[in-house]
Enzyme design. Structure first.
Site, PDB file in Angstrom:
ATOM      1  N   ARG A 272      30.844  37.203  -5.001  1.00 50.86           N
ATOM      2  CA  ARG A 272      30.036  37.754  -5.603  1.00 50.86           C
ATOM      3  C   ARG A 272      29.095  37.091  -6.886  1.00 50.86           C
ATOM      4  O   ARG A 272      29.671  37.453  -7.623  1.00 50.86           O
ATOM      5  CB  ARG A 272      30.019  38.687  -5.186  1.00 50.86           C
ATOM      6  CG  ARG A 272      27.914  39.917  -5.710  1.00 50.86           C
ATOM      7  CD  ARG A 272      28.449  41.196  -5.724  1.00 50.86           C
ATOM      8  NE  ARG A 272      26.852  41.723  -5.835  1.00 50.86           N
ATOM      9  CZ  ARG A 272      26.613  42.732  -7.021  1.00 50.86           C
ATOM     10  NH1 ARG A 272      27.776  42.587  -7.999  1.00 50.86           N
ATOM     11  NH2 ARG A 272      25.270  42.561  -7.518  1.00 50.86           N
TER      12      ARG A 272
ATOM     13  N   SER B   7      25.346  44.926   3.947  1.00 53.72           N
ATOM     14  CA  SER B   7      25.109  46.433   3.408  1.00 53.72           C
ATOM     15  C   SER B   7      23.829  47.084   3.932  1.00 53.72           C
ATOM     16  O   SER B   7      22.730  46.630   4.436  1.00 53.72           O
ATOM     17  CB  SER B   7      24.208  45.253   2.450  1.00 53.72           C
ATOM     18  OG  SER B   7      25.095  44.825   1.106  1.00 53.72           O
TER      19      SER B   7
ATOM     20  N   LYS C  10      24.790  47.798 -10.281  1.00 55.65           N
ATOM     21  CA  LYS C  10      23.342  47.293  -9.583  1.00 55.65           C
ATOM     22  C   LYS C  10      22.555  48.500 -10.670  1.00 55.65           C
ATOM     23  O   LYS C  10      23.078  50.095 -10.178  1.00 55.65           O
ATOM     24  CB  LYS C  10      23.426  47.828  -8.435  1.00 55.65           C
ATOM     25  CG  LYS C  10      23.894  46.323  -7.280  1.00 55.65           C
ATOM     26  CD  LYS C  10      23.462  46.606  -5.998  1.00 55.65           C
ATOM     27  CE  LYS C  10      23.464  45.423  -4.942  1.00 55.65           C
ATOM     28  NZ  LYS C  10      23.033  44.889  -4.069  1.00 55.65           N
TER      29      LYS C  10
END
Length: 205
Positions: A39, A108, A137
Site C-alpha cells: 500500500r 474494502s 487512516k
C-alpha cells in the site's frame, strides 16, 4: 489454491522510520505473515512499481501471495497475485475483466450491503473495517467495532479480513467473530523487532 488470509500484512513505510521495506517484509513473513499487501499513498507510479517489485522478490522467495492496493496497472506490471480495491476504485467486474479469473480481487467494505454487493460481483474476499480507530487512516468518523464486524461476517459466504486498529490486545476478540483473518500495519511494522511482534500475533491466532 485456497488462500490463507489469517495474518495479512499491509505495508506502510511511514512506520518503518527509514528501515528497509524488503527486510521488514522478510522478517514479518518469518514471524508468520500469510499475505502481503503493498500500500503506497502519495508516490509516483515509478516509485510504487519499484517498491512493489522489491517486495515481490521476497514474497516469491517464500511463496506468499502479494496483493497490490488500488493500482491494477502496478499489479499487472509486477505480476502480483491480486489487487485490493476501495469503494471508489474501479468496479470489481471491470477489474476482473482486466486481470482475469486467476487473480485475487479483494475490496474494502464497511457495512453489510457493500459486503453483499462485493460477493455478488465476484470478489474473492472483503476487507472489513475500520474495526477500531487507527493511526494509518485519519478520515474515520466511527469505527464499526466488533459488533459491526460480526454482522458483516454472518451475512457473507466469502473470506473476510478485519482491518483498522487490530493489535495483539484485541486480536482474540476480532477472530472470535468468525472472520478469516486480521490485517495489520503498525502492530507489526511499528515495532523495533518485527519478527517477534509478528510471532506474538501468530500465537494469538
Amino acid at each position: 489454491m485456497k488462500t490463507d488470509y489469517s495474518l495479512y500484512l499491509v505495508t506502510d513505510r511511514r512506520f518503518l522510520k527509514g528501515r528497509n521495506i524488503k527486510t521488514a517484509v522478510e522478517k514479518a513473513i518469518a514471524g508468520g505473515v500469510t499475505v502481503v499487501q503493498v500500500r503506497e499513498k502519495d508516490v509516483t507510479t515509478r516509485e510504487f512499481y519499484k517498491v512493489a517489485s522489491e517486495v515481490k522478490e521476497i514474497t516469491d522467495k517464500y511463496n506468499i501471495p502479494l496483493i497490490i492496493n488500488d493500482r491494477i496497472d502496478i499489479a499487472q506490471a509486477v505480476d502480483a497475485t491480486g489487487v485490493h480495491l476501495g469503494q471508489d476504485d474501479m468496479p470489481i467486474t471491470l477489474a476482473r475483466n482486466i486481470l482475469g479469473k486467476d487473480k485475487i480481487i479483494g475490496i474494502s467494505v464497511g457495512n453489510v450491503n457493500e459486503a453483499k454487493e462485493a460477493e455478488e460481483c465476484g470478489a474473492d474476499y472483503v476487507g472489513i473495517g475500520a474495526i477500531f480507530f487507527t493511526g494509518s487512516k485519519k478520515d474515520i468518523d466511527t469505527p464499526i467495532g466488533i459488533s459491526g464486524l460480526s454482522e458483516i461476517v454472518k451475512n457473507i459466504n466469502i473470506p473476510s479480513v478485519a482491518i483498522g486498529g487490530v493489535n495483539k490486545d484485541n486480536l482474540s476478540q476480532v477472530i472470535s467473530t468468525g472472520t478469516n483473518g486480521a490485517a495489520v500495519i503498525s502492530a507489526i511494522l511499528g515495532n523495533d523487532n518485527i519478527e517477534q511482534a509478528t510471532r506474538e500475533l501468530k500465537i494469538k491466532l
